[in-house]
Design a protein around this motif. Structure first.
Motif, short mmCIF file in Angstrom:
data_model
loop_
_atom_site.label_atom_id
_atom_site.label_comp_id
_atom_site.label_asym_id
_atom_site.label_seq_id
_atom_site.Cartn_x
_atom_site.Cartn_y
_atom_site.Cartn_z
N VAL A 37 0.87 -1.19 0.00
CA VAL A 37 0.00 0.00 0.00
C VAL A 37 0.90 1.23 0.00
N PHE A 38 0.55 2.22 -0.80
CA PHE A 38 1.39 3.41 -0.97
C PHE A 38 1.58 4.13 0.38
N PRO A 39 2.85 4.46 0.74
CA PRO A 39 3.12 5.12 2.02
C PRO A 39 2.85 6.63 1.97
N CYS A 45 4.35 15.01 -0.69
CA CYS A 45 3.28 15.18 -1.67
C CYS A 45 1.88 14.96 -1.08
N SER A 46 1.69 13.82 -0.40
CA SER A 46 0.35 13.53 0.12
C SER A 46 -0.06 14.58 1.15
N GLN A 47 0.89 14.98 1.99
CA GLN A 47 0.55 15.97 3.04
C GLN A 47 0.30 17.36 2.44
N MET A 64 -9.56 9.83 -4.98
CA MET A 64 -9.36 8.82 -6.02
C MET A 64 -7.97 8.20 -5.83
N GLY A 65 -7.88 6.87 -5.90
CA GLY A 65 -6.59 6.20 -5.67
C GLY A 65 -6.17 6.42 -4.23
N CYS A 66 -7.04 6.01 -3.31
CA CYS A 66 -6.91 6.44 -1.90
C CYS A 66 -5.77 5.79 -1.14
N GLY A 67 -5.22 4.67 -1.63
CA GLY A 67 -4.17 3.98 -0.89
C GLY A 67 -4.64 3.69 0.54
N SER A 86 -11.68 5.72 -3.10
CA SER A 86 -11.72 4.55 -3.97
C SER A 86 -10.32 4.23 -4.48
N ASP A 87 -10.13 2.94 -4.74
CA ASP A 87 -8.85 2.48 -5.28
C ASP A 87 -9.10 1.20 -6.05
N ILE A 88 -8.30 1.00 -7.09
CA ILE A 88 -8.43 -0.23 -7.90
C ILE A 88 -7.78 -1.43 -7.20
N HIS A 89 -6.88 -1.15 -6.27
CA HIS A 89 -5.96 -2.15 -5.72
C HIS A 89 -6.55 -2.71 -4.41
N ALA A 90 -6.86 -4.04 -4.39
CA ALA A 90 -7.55 -4.63 -3.24
C ALA A 90 -6.82 -4.39 -1.91
N GLN A 113 -13.99 -0.28 -4.03
CA GLN A 113 -12.95 -0.73 -4.97
C GLN A 113 -13.42 -0.40 -6.38
N SER A 114 -12.62 0.32 -7.11
CA SER A 114 -13.07 0.81 -8.42
C SER A 114 -11.89 1.18 -9.31
N ASP A 115 -12.03 0.84 -10.59
CA ASP A 115 -11.10 1.37 -11.60
C ASP A 115 -11.61 2.77 -11.95
N LEU A 116 -10.88 3.78 -11.51
CA LEU A 116 -11.32 5.17 -11.63
C LEU A 116 -12.78 5.28 -11.17
N PHE A 117 -13.70 5.83 -11.99
CA PHE A 117 -15.07 6.10 -11.52
C PHE A 117 -16.02 4.91 -11.71
N PHE A 131 -6.62 13.47 -6.58
CA PHE A 131 -6.01 12.25 -7.12
C PHE A 131 -4.50 12.40 -7.09
N ASN A 132 -3.88 11.67 -6.16
CA ASN A 132 -2.43 11.58 -6.12
C ASN A 132 -2.06 10.38 -7.00
N GLN A 133 -2.09 10.61 -8.30
CA GLN A 133 -2.00 9.52 -9.28
C GLN A 133 -0.56 9.01 -9.42
N VAL A 143 3.36 -1.96 -8.27
CA VAL A 143 3.92 -1.75 -6.92
C VAL A 143 2.99 -0.78 -6.22
N CYS A 144 2.43 -1.21 -5.08
CA CYS A 144 1.45 -0.40 -4.34
C CYS A 144 0.33 0.07 -5.27
N GLY A 145 -0.08 -0.77 -6.18
CA GLY A 145 -1.20 -0.46 -7.07
C GLY A 145 -0.84 0.37 -8.28
N CYS A 146 0.42 0.77 -8.41
CA CYS A 146 0.84 1.62 -9.53
C CYS A 146 1.46 0.73 -10.60
N ARG A 153 -1.42 8.02 -19.52
CA ARG A 153 -2.64 7.23 -19.80
C ARG A 153 -3.67 7.36 -18.71
N ILE A 154 -3.22 7.23 -17.46
CA ILE A 154 -4.22 7.27 -16.37
C ILE A 154 -4.73 8.69 -16.17
N VAL A 155 -3.88 9.68 -16.35
CA VAL A 155 -4.30 11.08 -16.16
C VAL A 155 -5.36 11.43 -17.20
C1 LIG Z 1 0.65 7.40 -5.53
S1 LIG Z 1 -0.56 6.35 -4.80
C2 LIG Z 1 -1.45 7.51 -3.78
C3 LIG Z 1 -2.12 6.89 -2.56
C4 LIG Z 1 -2.78 7.88 -1.61
N1 LIG Z 1 -3.78 8.70 -2.27
C5 LIG Z 1 -1.75 8.77 -0.93
O1 LIG Z 1 -1.61 9.93 -1.33
O2 LIG Z 1 -1.09 8.27 -0.02
C6 LIG Z 1 -1.66 6.08 -6.20
C7 LIG Z 1 -2.85 5.19 -5.90
O3 LIG Z 1 -3.66 5.11 -7.10
C8 LIG Z 1 -4.20 3.81 -7.19
N2 LIG Z 1 -4.62 3.54 -8.57
C9 LIG Z 1 -3.84 3.21 -9.63
N3 LIG Z 1 -4.59 3.02 -10.73
C10 LIG Z 1 -5.88 3.25 -10.37
C11 LIG Z 1 -7.13 3.20 -11.06
N4 LIG Z 1 -7.21 2.88 -12.37
N5 LIG Z 1 -8.27 3.47 -10.37
C12 LIG Z 1 -8.20 3.78 -9.03
N6 LIG Z 1 -7.05 3.84 -8.33
C13 LIG Z 1 -5.91 3.57 -8.99
C14 LIG Z 1 -3.08 2.91 -6.68
O4 LIG Z 1 -3.55 1.65 -6.30
C15 LIG Z 1 -2.50 3.74 -5.53
O5 LIG Z 1 -3.10 3.41 -4.31
#
Ligand SMILES: C[S@@+](CC[C@H](N)C(=O)[O-])C[C@H]1O[C@@H](n2cnc3c(N)ncnc32)[C@H](O)[C@@H]1O
Length: 227
Positions: A37-39, A45-47, A64-67, A86-90, A113-117, A131-133, A143-146, A153-155
């Protein structure tokens, strides 16, 4: 056979991954950061995103991509009435749910749990989406869902979907570091589609330029209409 050299994990990122699972207090909230899981405590950045996002007077917010759920919980605690995460990564979805339970007095937060929306009800419209993409494409295993669809592409996919999921004045906030090539930057992708963009933060640290952008997907300009 894949002969492309694998992208190295940044040594700082690897150090955090090696410690997992670990527990931390971040901004007074309790988190356990599970394996893969993303730290949220790595770098600033996250803070920075949490601090900037809290300044918006939003009623309904999506992390979005909540980690671990850090941004969602910090927004909920700042007083936002309705928060989704929401996050795609279980492993991330599981970890965020447990962190919401650990901070019982702050919740509830809707964790999906969701791929984007994809699995977020279309009836819910957001004032703010953070979205911290993944800043760039990874290679090989996620790695950590990335994974390999990080960066451009994701942006692009996210920004195109966001327009239908926001209230008219709705705002998207995204970060970027120029450790990754500029083509992956949300400001460039937003401009290509025709969404207005503002730079909210530009700081040099960690040997890179770091940015936070505000994007308004509902205010698309004519120039980008065919993109
Ligand atoms: C850089 S981490 C950020 C985690 C958290 N928001 C934070 O700031 O600590 C990016 C997150 O996006 C998620 N992610 C990647 N592709 C995604 C998708 N298609 N839909 C939803 N989440 C996705 C990853 O699983 C990961 O948890």
């Amino acid at each position: 056979m894949d002969h492309e050299p694998k992208k190295q994990i940044h040594p700082e990122f690897q150090r955090y991954i090696d410690q997992q699972p670990y527990s931390i207090i971040l901004d007074g909230l309790k988190f356990t950061i599970d394996k893969d899981v993303f730290p949220p405590d790595m770098g600033k950045c996250s803070q920075n995103l949490a601090r900037i996002a809290q300044a918006y007077p939003a009623q309904t917010v999506l992390d979005m991509g909540c980690g671990s759920g850090y941004l969602a919980l910090s927004l909920k605690r700042s007083g936002v009435p309705e928060v989704w995460a929401s996050d795609i990564h279980a492993p991330a979805v599981d970890c965020a749910r447990k962190n919401v339970e650990r901070n019982e007095s702050v919740g509830p937060v809707h964790v999906v749990q969701s791929d984007l929306f994809e699995n977020i009800p279309v009836t819910v419209k957001f004032d703010l989406v953070v979205f911290n993409q993944p800043f760039g494409p990874g290679q090989g295993d996620t790695v950590c869902g990335c994974g390999p669809d990080g960066g451009y592409r994701i942006v692009r996919r996210f920004l195109r979907q966001a327009a239908d999921r926001m209230n008219p004045d709705g705002v998207v906030i995204m970060a970027f570091s120029d450790r990754e090539p500029a083509e992956n930057s949300p400001d460039q992708v937003a401009a290509e589609i025709g969404y207005p963009v503002r730079t909210l933060l530009h700081e040099y640290y960690g040997e890179a330029n770091n940015y936070i952008f505000e994007i308004r997907p509902r205010q698309r300009e004519e120039s980008g209409r065919n993109s």
